[in-house]
Design an enzyme around this catalytic site. Structure first.
Site, mmCIF file in Angstrom:
data_model
loop_
_atom_site.group_PDB
_atom_site.id
_atom_site.type_symbol
_atom_site.label_atom_id
_atom_site.label_comp_id
_atom_site.label_asym_id
_atom_site.label_seq_id
_atom_site.Cartn_x
_atom_site.Cartn_y
_atom_site.Cartn_z
ATOM 1 N N GLY A 7 0.835 -1.136 0.147
ATOM 2 C CA GLY A 7 0.090 0.067 -0.003
ATOM 3 C C GLY A 7 0.921 1.344 -0.047
ATOM 4 C CG ASN A 9 -1.184 3.489 -3.851
ATOM 5 O OD1 ASN A 9 -1.462 2.314 -3.556
ATOM 6 N ND2 ASN A 9 -2.342 4.278 -3.987
ATOM 7 N N GLY A 11 -0.593 7.764 1.010
ATOM 8 C CA GLY A 11 -0.830 8.251 2.501
ATOM 9 C C GLY A 11 0.527 7.682 3.263
ATOM 10 C CB ILE A 12 1.254 5.955 6.465
ATOM 11 C CG1 ILE A 12 0.294 7.040 7.306
ATOM 12 C CG2 ILE A 12 2.370 5.343 7.416
ATOM 13 C CD1 ILE A 12 -0.489 6.211 8.522
ATOM 14 C CE1 TYR A 169 -8.530 0.642 9.784
ATOM 15 C CE2 TYR A 169 -8.832 1.682 11.939
ATOM 16 C CZ TYR A 169 -8.264 1.495 10.826
ATOM 17 O OH TYR A 169 -7.012 2.317 10.534
HETATM 18 N N1 LIG Z 1 -4.449 8.159 8.261
HETATM 19 C C1 LIG Z 1 -4.737 7.953 9.909
HETATM 20 O O1 LIG Z 1 -4.974 8.760 10.577
HETATM 21 C C2 LIG Z 1 -4.425 6.433 10.414
HETATM 22 C C3 LIG Z 1 -4.465 6.181 11.748
HETATM 23 C C4 LIG Z 1 -4.235 5.099 12.333
HETATM 24 C C5 LIG Z 1 -3.639 3.978 11.465
HETATM 25 N N2 LIG Z 1 -3.861 4.140 10.151
HETATM 26 C C6 LIG Z 1 -3.433 3.025 9.422
HETATM 27 O O2 LIG Z 1 -2.336 3.476 8.600
HETATM 28 C C7 LIG Z 1 -2.388 2.666 7.238
HETATM 29 C C8 LIG Z 1 -2.112 3.376 5.878
HETATM 30 O O3 LIG Z 1 -3.297 4.189 5.863
HETATM 31 P P1 LIG Z 1 -3.479 5.706 5.336
HETATM 32 O O4 LIG Z 1 -3.942 6.654 6.300
HETATM 33 O O5 LIG Z 1 -2.025 6.040 4.793
HETATM 34 O O6 LIG Z 1 -4.592 5.638 4.270
HETATM 35 P P2 LIG Z 1 -4.445 5.376 2.791
HETATM 36 O O7 LIG Z 1 -3.839 6.805 2.018
HETATM 37 O O8 LIG Z 1 -5.940 5.082 2.275
HETATM 38 O O9 LIG Z 1 -3.460 4.075 2.123
HETATM 39 C C9 LIG Z 1 -4.142 2.983 2.325
HETATM 40 C C10 LIG Z 1 -3.159 2.181 1.305
HETATM 41 O O10 LIG Z 1 -3.637 0.720 1.358
HETATM 42 C C11 LIG Z 1 -3.862 0.298 -0.006
HETATM 43 N N3 LIG Z 1 -4.871 -0.856 -0.010
HETATM 44 C C12 LIG Z 1 -6.154 -0.628 0.392
HETATM 45 N N4 LIG Z 1 -6.723 -1.857 0.054
HETATM 46 C C13 LIG Z 1 -5.718 -2.605 -0.823
HETATM 47 C C14 LIG Z 1 -6.021 -3.868 -1.316
HETATM 48 N N5 LIG Z 1 -6.994 -4.554 -1.203
HETATM 49 N N6 LIG Z 1 -4.546 -4.365 -1.906
HETATM 50 C C15 LIG Z 1 -3.508 -3.690 -1.733
HETATM 51 N N7 LIG Z 1 -3.396 -2.346 -1.087
HETATM 52 C C16 LIG Z 1 -4.640 -1.835 -0.755
HETATM 53 C C17 LIG Z 1 -4.438 1.747 -0.582
HETATM 54 O O11 LIG Z 1 -4.431 1.356 -2.266
HETATM 55 P P3 LIG Z 1 -5.440 2.239 -3.106
HETATM 56 O O12 LIG Z 1 -5.105 3.631 -3.127
HETATM 57 O O13 LIG Z 1 -5.616 1.192 -4.139
HETATM 58 O O14 LIG Z 1 -6.610 2.115 -2.075
HETATM 59 C C18 LIG Z 1 -3.572 2.652 -0.132
HETATM 60 O O15 LIG Z 1 -2.104 2.356 -0.653
HETATM 61 C C19 LIG Z 1 -3.611 1.718 7.435
HETATM 62 O O16 LIG Z 1 -3.240 0.398 7.914
HETATM 63 C C20 LIG Z 1 -4.540 2.464 8.268
HETATM 64 O O17 LIG Z 1 -5.180 1.837 9.005
HETATM 65 C C21 LIG Z 1 -3.835 5.327 9.490
#
Ligand SMILES: NC(=O)c1ccc[n+]([C@@H]2O[C@H](COP(=O)([O-])OP(=O)(O)OC[C@H]3O[C@@H](n4cnc5c(N)ncnc54)[C@H](OP(=O)(O)O)[C@@H]3O)[C@@H](O)[C@H]2O)c1
Length: 285
Positions: A7, A9, A11-12, A169
């Site tokens: 993942g 592409n 965010g984090i 979740y």
């Molecule tokens: N943002 C926050 O405040 C926060 C807080 C606590 C924990 N987190 C955790 O941090 C992690 C990263 O999240 P983020 O905030 O950076 O969100 P994000 O920008 O939505 O990133 C999520 C990533 O996961 C990928 N993904 C989702 N479904 C997938 C699948 N079926 N196969 C392969 N890749 C997939 C997405 O790809 P697509 O672009 O194709 O969907 C994207 O690259 C997650 O585990 C989340 O639970 C985030």
């Protein structure tokens, strides 16, 4: 250093890829969408100068895709120093009436499959390569919400949507910390260590999947004022990927051990049960 960010592409995950690319690492972005991945590669390459960033297709909603991806990595890669299990989705794909989840093609809750089962499968399929490359690391991105569930119960073989209680979740995020600690225990003496990361609150696409667009715009101002962007929000992930002297199995927040960890992490039987259920579900037995 050879690293693999699941993942990567947005965010984090993308933030972590940029940090690692700046350090000169070879970065594999494991993503489901080729176009988004190529856009991320262009951005990472242009802001770091690192040309060694590659895309490999992986869809965590399909165990078949995870196996094909792992086979390709095992064929192509000589080593793997860091595996970052970062991808995550919220509980949005549910039936309106009772909030039961739409199943994945494998018949499981989509969020629990993406957030835990597929990362479990991928890690296990790559373990020999990680051992061969030791000292090496597995970094699992969890959430402060790992503390929310008071239990994790398993229901086997319930028709199409199996394990229906594992829909939330928060339970997937609890599974991340249980898996990390159990992996650390099982990998003692191999040179493979594992860490959970609580990234804090980061303004990323994950929020758009949960709330309406105008709310996202309103929230973006609040996030900008109060919380981290993707780059600073990925610092603890990178810390766990590279820093020396960390304690395997722990949850890290803000580049130090977190105080906000579900007490269920100490339950040896639960960790082992989750491991065994995950082996069964992913057909690793
Ligand atoms: N943002 C926050 O405040 C926060 C807080 C606590 C924990 N987190 C955790 O941090 C992690 C990263 O999240 P983020 O905030 O950076 O969100 P994000 O920008 O939505 O990133 C999520 C990533 O996961 C990928 N993904 C989702 N479904 C997938 C699948 N079926 N196969 C392969 N890749 C997939 C997405 O790809 P697509 O672009 O194709 O969907 C994207 O690259 C997650 O585990 C989340 O639970 C985030």
């Amino acid at each position: 250093m050879d690293s693999l960010t699941v993942g990567g592409n947005s965010g984090i995950g993308k933030g972590a890829a940029i940090h690692l690319a700046r350090r000169g690492a070879r970065v594999i972005l494991a993503c489901r969408n080729a176009q988004k991945a190529q856009e991320a590669i262009t951005e990472i390459t242009s802001c770091t100068g690192n040309q060694n960033i590659v895309f490999r297709k992986l869809d965590l909603l399909s165990f078949k895709s995870v196996r094909e991806f792992a086979d390709r990595i095992l064929q192509e890669e000589e080593r793997l120093d860091v595996l970052i299990n970062n991808a995550g989705i919220p509980d949005t794909n549910t039936h309106d009436e009772d909030r039961t989840p739409f199943p994945s093609e494998d018949g499981y809750s989509q969020s629990f499959q993406v957030n835990h089962f597929s990362h479990f499968l991928l890690t296990n399929l790559l373990l020999d390569l990680l051992k061969k490359s030791s000292p090496s690391r597995v970094v699992n991105v969890t959430s402060r919400l790992n503390t929310a569930p008071t239990k994790l119960d398993f229901t086997v073989g319930d028709g199409n949507v199996r394990y229906p209680k594992l829909t939330h979740y928060t339970k997937g995020k609890l599974a991340n910390v249980l898996f990390t600690k159990e992996l650390a225990k099982r990998m003692e003496g191999t040179g493979v260590t594992s860490y959970s990361v609580d990234p804090g609150i980061i303004f990323s696409n994950i929020w758009e999947k949960q709330i309406t667009k105008w709310k996202v715009h309103a929230m973006s101002l609040i996030f900008w004022l109060l919380f981290c962007d993707e780059l600073s929000g990925s610092e603890t992930t990178v810390y766990c990927a590279v820093e020396e002297g960390l304690q395997s199995g722990l949850v890290y927040f803000d580049c130090r051990p977190s105080r906000h960890v579900n007490s269920l992490i100490e339950n040896d039987e639960l960790r082992e049960e989750l491991w065994n259920v995950s082996l069964e579900v992913t057909d690793l037995k």
